[in-house]
Design a protein around this motif. Structure first.
Motif, PDB file in Angstrom:
ATOM      1  N   GLU A   1       0.826  -1.446  -0.007  1.00 11.12           N
ATOM      2  CA  GLU A   1       0.055   0.217  -0.092  1.00 11.12           C
ATOM      3  C   GLU A   1       0.833   1.152   0.057  1.00 11.12           C
ATOM      4  OE1 GLU A   1      -3.855   0.686   2.454  1.00 11.12           O
ATOM      5  OE2 GLU A   1      -2.258   1.942   3.587  1.00 11.12           O
TER       6      GLU A   1
ATOM      7  N   HIS B   1       0.674   4.145  -3.181  1.00 13.84           N
ATOM      8  CA  HIS B   1       0.624   5.662  -2.633  1.00 13.84           C
ATOM      9  C   HIS B   1       1.808   6.550  -3.260  1.00 13.84           C
ATOM     10  CE1 HIS B   1      -2.955   4.719  -0.536  1.00 13.84           C
ATOM     11  NE2 HIS B   1      -2.717   4.803   0.642  1.00 13.84           N
TER      12      HIS B   1
ATOM     13  N   LEU C   1       2.877  11.762   0.273  1.00 12.46           N
ATOM     14  CA  LEU C   1       2.284  10.176   0.589  1.00 12.46           C
ATOM     15  C   LEU C   1       0.856  10.491   1.589  1.00 12.46           C
ATOM     16  CD1 LEU C   1       5.246   8.307   1.337  1.00 12.46           C
ATOM     17  CD2 LEU C   1       4.013   8.048  -0.831  1.00 12.46           C
TER      18      LEU C   1
ATOM     19  N   VAL D   1      -2.224  11.925  -0.509  1.00 15.37           N
ATOM     20  CA  VAL D   1      -2.695  10.630  -1.196  1.00 15.37           C
ATOM     21  C   VAL D   1      -3.571   9.755  -0.201  1.00 15.37           C
ATOM     22  CG1 VAL D   1      -2.450   8.521  -2.734  1.00 15.37           C
ATOM     23  CG2 VAL D   1      -1.228  10.536  -3.071  1.00 15.37           C
ATOM     24  N   LYS D   2      -2.818   9.287   0.854  1.00 17.72           N
ATOM     25  CA  LYS D   2      -3.461   8.540   1.923  1.00 17.72           C
ATOM     26  C   LYS D   2      -4.801   9.189   2.225  1.00 17.72           C
ATOM     27  CE  LYS D   2      -3.559   7.868   6.587  1.00 17.72           C
ATOM     28  NZ  LYS D   2      -3.539   8.897   7.763  1.00 17.72           N
TER      29      LYS D   2
END
Ligand code: PLP
Length: 354
Positions: free
Chosen positions: A88, A92, A232, A235-236
């Motif tokens: 994951e 991302h 990051l 996006v998360k």
């Protein structure tokens, strides 16, 4: 196929993970799991989370875990990003840092999830051939690019790229992100995390699935300078604010803090790897130098697919990749426990004698 699908779904070729068979009594050497259990402190921490507090969402920022990871690596917590497995984290990172006009670069033989992310996010890529001896040659990456990614040690070859070569690659490539996927680094290499301070374009990803024996908990992380980490997080938080549940956060922190258990696991696997390599070379196999918890080996007579099938008949599962052609003769074999390796060696001896 269905007319209800979004257009991008028609073009996906999803990643196929190693088999997780439901049969008992298999010698399972196909997905690079650790043959030994996680730290007992992990089990205590996870049990303690089985409480009434499960009705509440977990900490969205995994702050305690990130602080623990930061302390372990000697960086600041704002240089750490955590996710539900390093897959994951990688996904991302592809979206956040590798989607540009120019194609990204990665080896032709490498972790087969990378092209899958590229297709999902519509990122152009160019595969750079490994050398004849399956090594990454950093000068081959000297071209304009949208980013560079490779595992170190590489998968499925197990070969390690020296720190000095990584430094050269970073110096040659100041204008785009270099991602080093250190899923296997703890079994025999030096981490590039120490270089993050000097190189703003470097992102290092790591996982607790292998060296911490926690594949079932699904925890991975990335370390880089704060602007990369911020990308990051953007996006998360546009995808899932709570990627790590309460069990994962508590268990992962307990594992990161138990240095002695972690070091013992890595040393045990490395010792068994040495023994396995010697025995396989004695049997006539060519084994690539491995710094990982798996080996990549071929026999001069017996082809990879046949060996894999013959092992399977004896309830031993290893990984065989039929593509690209030049790795078809090889088997990727996880370093299991000493007893598992003895079973494997006895089976291989019987098979190659036929
Ligand atoms: C090179 C490499 N990177 C990343 C991963 C993903 O690990 P996880 O999602 O379990 O953290 C794997 C898993 O096998 C791997 O081989």
């Amino acid at each position: 196929m269905s007319r209800y699908w979004s257009a991008v779904v028609h073009g996906l070729t999803p990643y196929v993970p190693g088999e997780q068979p439901k049969l008992a009594n298999l010698v399972k050497l196909n997905t690079n799991e650790n043959p030994y259990g996680p730290s007992p402190r992990v089990l205590d921490a996870v049990r303690a989370e089985a409480a009434d507090t499960l009705r509440l969402y977990p900490d969205p920022g995994s702050d305690r875990l990130r602080a623990g990871i930061a302390a372990f690596h000697g960086v600041n917590a704002d240089q750490v990003f955590v996710g539900n497995g390093s897959d994951e984290v990688l996904a991302h990172a592809f979206m956040a840092l590798l989607k540009h006009e120019r194609p990204i670069l990665f080896p032709d033989i490498t972790y087969s999830f990378y092209p899958v992310y590229c297709r999902l996010y519509e990122i152009g890529y160019q595969q750079i051939p490994l050398t004849e001896s399956f090594e990454i040659r950093v000068d081959d990456y000297r071209m304009p690019n949208g980013g560079v990614i490779f595992p170190n040690p590489n998968a499925p070859t197990g070969r390690l790229l020296a720190r000095s070569e990584i430094e050269r690659l970073l110096a040659n490539n100041p204008d785009s992100v270099v991602m080093i996927d250190e899923a296997y680094i703890d079994f025999g290499g030096e981490s590039a995390v120490g270089m993050v301070e000097c190189y703003p374009q470097l992102l290092v990803t790591r996982t607790l699935s292998k060296s911490h024996a926690l594949a079932g908990l699904r925890v991975g992380y990335a370390i880089g300078q704060p602007p990369l980490i911020e990308a990051l997080n953007r996006v998360k938080d546009s995808f899932n604010s709570y990627p790590l549940d309460r069990f994962a956060q508590a268990g992962a922190l307990a594992s990161i803090e138990d240095h002695a258990h972690f070091e013992a696991l890595c040393a045990r696997v490395a010792a068994t790897r040495s023994r396995l390599v010697v025995a396989m070379v004695d049997m006539g196999f060519e084994v690539l130098p491995s710094a990982a918890n798996f080996i990549f080996a071929r026999h001069p007579v017996h082809q990879g697919a046949k060996l894999s099938a013959a092992l399977r008949e004896r309830s031993i599962i290893v990984r065989h990749f039929s593509k690209p052609d030049r790795i078809a003769p090889f088997l990727r074999i996880t370093v299991g426990s000493d007893a598992q390796c003895d079973t494997l060696l006895a089976a291989l001896k019987a098979i190659v004698a036929c």
